[in-house]
Enzyme design. Structure first.
Site, PDB file in Angstrom:
ATOM      1  N   ASP A  97      56.088 -28.609  45.264  1.00 38.88           N
ATOM      2  CA  ASP A  97      57.509 -28.811  45.488  1.00 38.88           C
ATOM      3  C   ASP A  97      58.129 -29.454  44.251  1.00 38.88           C
ATOM      4  O   ASP A  97      57.578 -30.415  43.692  1.00 38.88           O
ATOM      5  CB  ASP A  97      57.688 -29.714  46.712  1.00 38.88           C
ATOM      6  N   GLU A 153      58.040 -24.749  42.191  1.00 35.13           N
ATOM      7  CA  GLU A 153      59.450 -24.573  41.833  1.00 35.13           C
ATOM      8  C   GLU A 153      59.638 -25.028  40.388  1.00 35.13           C
ATOM      9  O   GLU A 153      59.411 -26.195  40.067  1.00 35.13           O
ATOM     10  CB  GLU A 153      60.337 -25.402  42.752  1.00 35.13           C
TER      11      GLU A 153
END
Length: 655
Positions: A339, A368
C-alpha cells in the site's frame, strides 16, 4: 519568539542526531522465543531506563500474574527469560522513558495476540499448523506475466446471505468448496477457480485497529488499512478472536485450501503508516524513531493518514524485511502488495525483494507507485512509478491505462476511451505494451507518463479498477448518465477486455465480472455489508458478462502471445497498425509471439460510440472474439476483406 525560532530550526537537527545515534541491532531474534522449558522475551528500546514484562492469563482484563523488570543488553536490547512453560499466556511490555511510563503493549514483532491485539500471546507455532501443512506447496508459476490477480476482501466475498458460505466473513469462508448461490452457481473459492485467475489478492488481513473483535455480531466493517499488529492475522476474521492460536490456524487452513485448488495467495501489506501514531506499538518502545517528521518536528503525512513510517531507517527496514519473510515462511504466502509503496524508499523495497526471492523466486511483489501527500523523503529515493526501473523485480499499478480507459480519477464525471472520449488512444497503446519502451508509442501524448517506466512488462500491473473509488460499473454509470444498461455493459466488458489482452500482469477487482455495484459509494472503507458485499445473485442476472470475463481469462492463459515476458519480445512481436481513426486501435501479435500456436493474432479495439469498418491486413483471418463471445472454435472463418466492428467492442482474429 527567539526560543520558538531556535526550536523550529534546531529541533529537526537534534532529532536527526538522535536518530543517527540510535544503536542498531542486527539480530533476528527480537520478540518471543518459546520452548516448554524457557521462553525468552527480547525487545529493542534504546532510550528506555527500565522495561517491565507482565504476564496475564487472558487477552483482556484480569491482573498480571508476573511483573518483572528486564535486563538491558547491548544495542538497546532488553531481555528476560521465564523458566517454566508459559504456553498460551498473554503478555505486555511497558517502557519507562525519561521517568515516564509509556502504555503497556505487545512487542512490534508479536506473532500472536489476544482479543483486539492489546496483549501478545506466547504460543507454539507448530501447534497452529493444519494437518499436512508441511506438504503444502505453491501452485506452479513460470513467468510473472502469467499472473492474473483477483483482488478481494475476506468479508466481501462471503458475507452475503446468498453466498451459500457457512463461515461468512471469515478466513474459513474462503476455504469452503462446493458453495453455491440460490441459482446453483458457484460462489467463493469455486467461483475463483471457475473464473480462472491465478492469484487471490487479500485486502489487509493482518491485525488492524478499527474493528472491535469483542462484538462479532455488530457487523462492523473496514478495509483494514489501519495497522495494529503487523505479524498477526486479523481476529474478526477468525471464529474465535479470544484465543490467539485460532486465527493463525484458520489463516493457514485458508492458504492451504487455496493452494490445493491451484490458487496462489497475495497479502496486502500496509507498512507505510500506523492507525494511531500516539498509541502505536512503535511509539511505546522508541518514540518518534519509526516515523518521519517535517522541519517543524510534526509528523509528516505522505500517506494522507496522519503519519508515515520511515522505511529508510535501519531498524524500520529490518522490521519490514523480517515481517514479510515471516509471512512468506510461516504462512506460505506467494506475494505482497504494498500500500502506498511510493512512501517507501527504493533501497528498502529492493532489500525486501532480494530477501524474498532468495526464499522463492516466484514470490510476486507490487504496489502503488505514488504517495497520498507530500513527504520529506526525496523523490529520487521513493519507490514511485517513475523510479520503477530502479526497483528489482517489483511491479507498480498503471494508472495511465486505468484512467485512459474509464476517465481520470480526479473527476468522476470524466469519460474515458471506452465511453468515446478523444485523445486517449496513445495512453491505451502505452498500457497495451505494459508501460515499456516500444518504437510505435508516442510517449508525449500519454496522459500521465511521458516516458516508459517499466523496464520489463512484469513490472506493470494492468488494471482498470480496484477497491479504491467507485466500482467500474458504478463509475461508468456516473460518467455516462444517459447510457442504457446495455451500453454500460459493453463499456464495462471492453474495459477489462483491454486489460486481459494487454501485456503485463492482469488485475481484476472482485466482482467486476458480475458488474459489481457499491450503490455509488466510492470510499467504502467502513461502509456496511450491504454496500461492500458481493451480491451473488448478480452472477445469475449477468451470467453472460461472467462468461465473457471467464473466456477472456481462459484465452489469456491459453495463448502466451498476450503475456510476453520481456520488453524486447514485445517490441519485436507487437506491431500497431494505423487505422486513421483516433478511437480505433489495431495491433498484431506476430510470428508465433512467445511461442504461441497461432502465427499472427489481430486485436481490434473500437472505442467509438458508432460501428467502424476496418480493412484487415492481407490473409485469411479466423474470428475468435467479438463483443459478446470469446472461444477457440472460430465464430467466423476465412475473413479476408473489410470487417465491421460494433461500437465499444474488442475483436480478436488469428491466422
Amino acid at each position: 519568539m527567539i526560543l520558538a525560532f531556535l526550536n523550529f530550526f534546531i529541533g529537526p537537527f537534534r532529532q536527526r542526531s538522535v536518530v543517527n545515534e540510535v544503536p542498531v541491532y542486527t539480530g533476528k531474534d527480537l520478540g518471543v522465543t518459546y520452548s516448554p522449558a524457557k521462553t525468552e522475551f527480547k525487545i529493542w528500546a534504546p532510550g528506555a531506563t527500565e522495561v517491565r514484562l507482565r504476564l496475564y492469563d487472558t487477552g483482556e482484563g484480569g491482573q498480571a500474574t508476573f511483573n518483572e523488570s528486564m535486563t538491558r543488553n547491548d544495542k538497546g536490547v532488553w531481555v528476560i527469560g521465564v523458566v517454566t512453560d508459559i504456553k498460551n499466556k498473554y503478555y505486555t511490555f511497558q517502557v519507562n522513558r525519561d521517568d515516564k511510563w509509556l502504555a503497556e503493549a505487545p512487542d512490534i514483532y508479536a506473532k500472536a495476540v489476544g482479543v483486539n491485539g492489546k496483549r501478545g500471546m506466547v504460543i507454539d507455532l507448530k501447534a497452529t499448523n493444519p494437518i499436512n501443512w508441511n506438504l503444502d506447496k505453491r501452485p506452479p508459476l513460470k513467468n510473472f506475466t502469467d499472473i492474473v490477480i483477483y483482488e478481494t476482501h475476506i468479508r466481501d466475498i462471503s458475507v452475503s446471505a446468498n453466498s451459500g458460505i457457512k463461515n461468512k466473513g471469515k478466513f474459513l469462508g474462503l476455504a469452503e468448496t462446493g458453495t453455491k448461490n440460490d441459482a446453483g452457481q458457484s460462489t467463493g473459492l469455486d467461483h475463483l477457480k471457475e473464473l480462472g485467475i491465478t492469484h487471490v489478492h487479500l485486502l489487509p488481513s493482518f491485525d488492524f485497529n478499527s474493528v472491535d473483535e469483542t462484538k462479532p455480531t455488530d457487523n462492523q466493517y473496514n478495509w483494514g488499512y489501519d495497522p495494529l499488529n503487523y505479524n498477526v492475522p486479523e481476529g474478526s476474521y477468525s471464529t474465535n478472536p479470544y484465543d490467539g492460536n485460532v486465527r493463525i490456524k484458520e489463516f493457514k487452513q485458508m492458504v492451504q485450501t487455496l493452494h490445493a485448488n491451484g490458487l496462489r495467495v497475495i497479502l496486502d501489506v500496509v507498512y507505510n503508516h500506523t492507525s494511531d501514531v500516539q498509541h502505536s506499538n512503535f511509539n511505546q518502545f522508541v518514540p518518534g524513531y519509526f516515523y518521519r517528521t517535517n522541519l517543524d518536528g510534526s509528523y509528516s503525512n505522505g500517506t494522507g493518514c496522519g503519519n508515515e513510517v520511515a522505511s529508510e531507517r535501519a531498524m524500520v527496514r529490518s522490521f519490514m524485511i523480517q515481517s514479510v519473510v515471516y509471512w512468506a515462511k510461516e504462512y506460505h504466502l506467494d506475494g505482497f502488495r504494498f500500500d502506498l509503496m511510493g512512501v517507501h524508499d527504493i533501497e528498502t523495497m529492493n532489500a525486501i525483494s532480494d530477501t524474498l526471492h532468495k526464499i522463492d523466486p516466484t514470490i510476486f511483489i507490487y504496489g502503488e507507485g505514488w504517495t497520498a501527500g507530500s513527504t520529506p523523503l526525496p523523490e529520487n529515493q521513493r519507490a514511485i512509478k517513475k523510479n520503477v526501473p530502479q526497483l528489482n523485480k517489483i511491479a507498480a499499478f498503471s494508472d495511465d491505462l486505468r484512467d485512459a480507459l474509464k476517465g481520470g480519477w480526479s473527476n468522476v464525471k470524466a469519460k474515458g476511451f471506452v465511453s468515446g472520449a478523444p485523445n486517449m488512444a496513445e495512453s491505451i497503446k502505452f498500457g497495451i505494451v505494459a508501460s515499456t519502451q516500444h518504437p510505435q508509442v508516442n510517449y508525449a501524448l500519454v496522459n500521465y507518463s511521458k516516458a516508459p517506466w517499466a523496464s520489463e512488462p512484469y513490472q506493470t500491473i494492468t488494471y482498470v479498477s480496484c477497491h479504491d473509488d467507485n466500482t467500474l460499473f458504478d463509475r461508468l454509470k456516473i460518467s455516462n448518465p444517459d447510457a442504457t444498461e446495455a451500453q454500460l455493459i459493453q463499456m464495462d466488458k471492453l474495459s477489462n477486455a483491454v486489460v486481459l489482452t494487454s501485456q503485463g500482469v492482469s488485475f481484476l477487482h472482485s466482482g467486476a465480472e458480475l458488474l459489481r455495484t457499491k450503490q455509488g459509494v466510492a470510499n467504502s472503507y467502513k461502509s456496511p455489508d450491504n454496500i461492500n458485499e458481493i451480491d451473488w445473485s448478480r452472477k445469475t442476472k449477468y451470467e453472460a458478462v461472467f462468461n465473457y470475463y471467464k473466456a477472456l481469462v481462459w484465452l489469456r492463459r491459453r495463448h502466451p502471445a498476450f503475456r510476453m515476458p520481456s520488453t524486447k519480445m514485445i517490441a519485436g512481436h507487437l506491431e500497431f497498425i494505423d487505422t486513421a481513426n483516433p478511437n480505433l486501435i489495431m495491433y498484431r501479435l506476430k510470428d508465433h509471439a512467445n511461442d504461441d500456436t497461432w502465427k499472427d493474432i489481430l486485436v481490434i479495439i473500437n472505442g467509438n460510440t458508432t460501428a467502424q469498418t476496418v480493412k484487415l491486413p492481407p490473409g485469411n483471418w479466423d474470428l475468435v472474439a467479438n463483443e459478446n463471445k470469446v472461444q477457440e472454435n472460430p465464430l467466423n472463418k476465412g475473413i479476408n476483406k473489410g470487417l465491421i466492428i460494433p461500437a465499444t467492442a474488442l475483436y480478436i482474429l488469428h491466422n
